[in-house]
Design a protein around this motif. Structure first.
Motif, PDB file in Angstrom:
ATOM      1  N   ALA A  68       0.827  -1.208   0.000  1.00 10.98           N
ATOM      2  CA  ALA A  68       0.000   0.000   0.000  1.00 10.98           C
ATOM      3  C   ALA A  68       0.858   1.253   0.000  1.00 10.98           C
ATOM      4  CB  ALA A  68      -0.920  -0.008   1.220  1.00 10.98           C
TER       5      ALA A  68
ATOM      6  N   GLU B 189      -2.385   4.914   2.629  1.00  6.03           N
ATOM      7  CA  GLU B 189      -3.196   3.712   2.772  1.00  6.03           C
ATOM      8  C   GLU B 189      -2.722   2.856   3.946  1.00  6.03           C
ATOM      9  OE1 GLU B 189      -4.328   3.183  -1.978  1.00  6.03           O
ATOM     10  OE2 GLU B 189      -2.629   2.121  -1.106  1.00  6.03           O
TER      11      GLU B 189
ATOM     12  N   LEU C 207      -8.348   2.039  -1.836  1.00  5.37           N
ATOM     13  CA  LEU C 207      -7.802   0.989  -0.977  1.00  5.37           C
ATOM     14  C   LEU C 207      -8.703  -0.247  -0.996  1.00  5.37           C
ATOM     15  CD1 LEU C 207      -5.738  -0.094   0.960  1.00  5.37           C
ATOM     16  CD2 LEU C 207      -6.852   1.160   2.827  1.00  5.37           C
TER      17      LEU C 207
END
Length: 338
Positions: A39, A43, A179
């Motif tokens: 990520a 995130e 996400l």
């Protein structure tokens, strides 16, 4: 069945319940930790926020399960922990790294935050692989032959895919927008490796353990046990079906992925419990052989009767309070005293 005969079974049930809940609850937050490096920085904060209220309390179930093993089944505790001393140490190191990095990443400078993020991910992976090694060693009766070692290594290497699937399912429920879409992609990437790993483990376990083979491949048991693999297949299909249809996830049915994965874990755990009963250490110690004296178990029962409902109530209350979408982490500025 007498009271003395029933008590060890009761404690075996409590220990099994605690470990089963631990695997599911700590499994998803270990999975989130494993996925963390994939990520962006922003995130990562949301991912950590999604497990923040839960991860520490989830490990309470591990403490309860190991505690019951220690006090209610001291003979088994000696055998299991002696055989698993090294992987237990590795697991504890991994869990410690997670705890330290979880707290320090909040307070670290931006230049150091990447280090703590990686340490959190490494700790999650270490703990997961150590648990896989312990499971494989336990299923083989702590045999160190070539095939048993290969089986154990196989579980240690594949368990992270199962935890990552749990973690991705959790993020699908708890996050949003980009996400959430990434979590869907991660789940798609690990669902087939997880499925193949579970099938491989299910097929290999009877080959490395004659006890398990005899429990599953005899009539009429094999007919009565068919619902377990069939239900696992149905849950796998449900998760795959939702993952392949982003509109279904966007419509609010992303929870099906997590629920289906949890169901697979629960069914696998029930299958394992059936496979090893009445042994607590396969082919070495039965539940009754490993149990403490009945008088001791009665005293221990008082403590369990108080602590278990309290832990259950706290867990339910915690998830009720913090349920819903994760919130973006906010870092309070340090206040310098005048």
């Amino acid at each position: 069945m007498t009271w003395q005969t029933f008590l060890p079974l009761l404690f075996m049930g409590v220990m099994g319940l605690a470990l089963m809940i631990y695997v599911v609850l700590d499994g998803y937050d270990l999975g989130v930790g494993i996925l963390l490096p994939l990520a962006t920085d922003a995130e990562k904060d949301i991912m950590v926020s999604s497990i923040g209220p839960f991860w520490d309390a989830n490990e309470t179930w591990l403490v309860l399960g190991i505690g019951v093993l220690l006090v209610a089944f001291p003979k088994a505790h000696g055998v299991v922990l002696s055989a698993l001393y090294l992987p237990v140490a590795v697991m504890l190191i991994g869990l410690t790294l997670r705890g330290v990095s979880f707290d320090f990443r909040v307070k670290a400078r931006d230049s150091h935050k990447t280090f703590w993020n990686w340490l959190f991910a490494i700790g999650s992976l270490l703990a997961t692989m150590a648990q896989g090694w312990m499971l494989g060693s336990y299923l083989t009766g702590f045999d160190y032959g070539l095939w048993s070692l290969l089986f154990t290594v196989g579980i240690a290497l594949t368990l992270p895919t199962a935890y990552a699937m749990l973690g991705a399912g959790w993020l699908i429920m708890k996050t949003w927008d980009e996400l959430q879409l990434k979590a869907v992609k991660w789940a798609r990437a690990v669902i087939w490796p997880m499925g193949l790993a579970l099938v491989g483990i299910s097929m290999a376990t009877p080959l490395v353990s004659q006890t398990v083979f005899d429990k599953w491949f005899a009539l009429p048991q094999i007919i009565g046990l068919l619902p377990i693999p069939l239900a696992c297949a149905a849950a796998f299909y449900a998760a795959l079906h939702v993952l392949m249809k982003p509109k279904v996830v966007a419509a609010g049915y992303g929870w099906v992925v997590f629920a289906s994965t949890v169901l697979i874990f629960l069914l696998a755990f029930l299958g394992l419990a059936y496979s090893i009963y009445p042994f607590i250490v396969i082919n070495k110690l039965t539940v009754w052989q490993a149990a403490s004296a009945p008088a001791s178990l009665v005293v221990i029962l008082v403590g369990v009767a108080i602590s278990l409902p309290a832990i259950i109530a706290y867990t339910i209350f915690m998830y009720k309070v913090f349920w819903g979408r994760a919130e973006t982490l906010s870092y309070a500025a340090a206040v310098t005293p005048p």
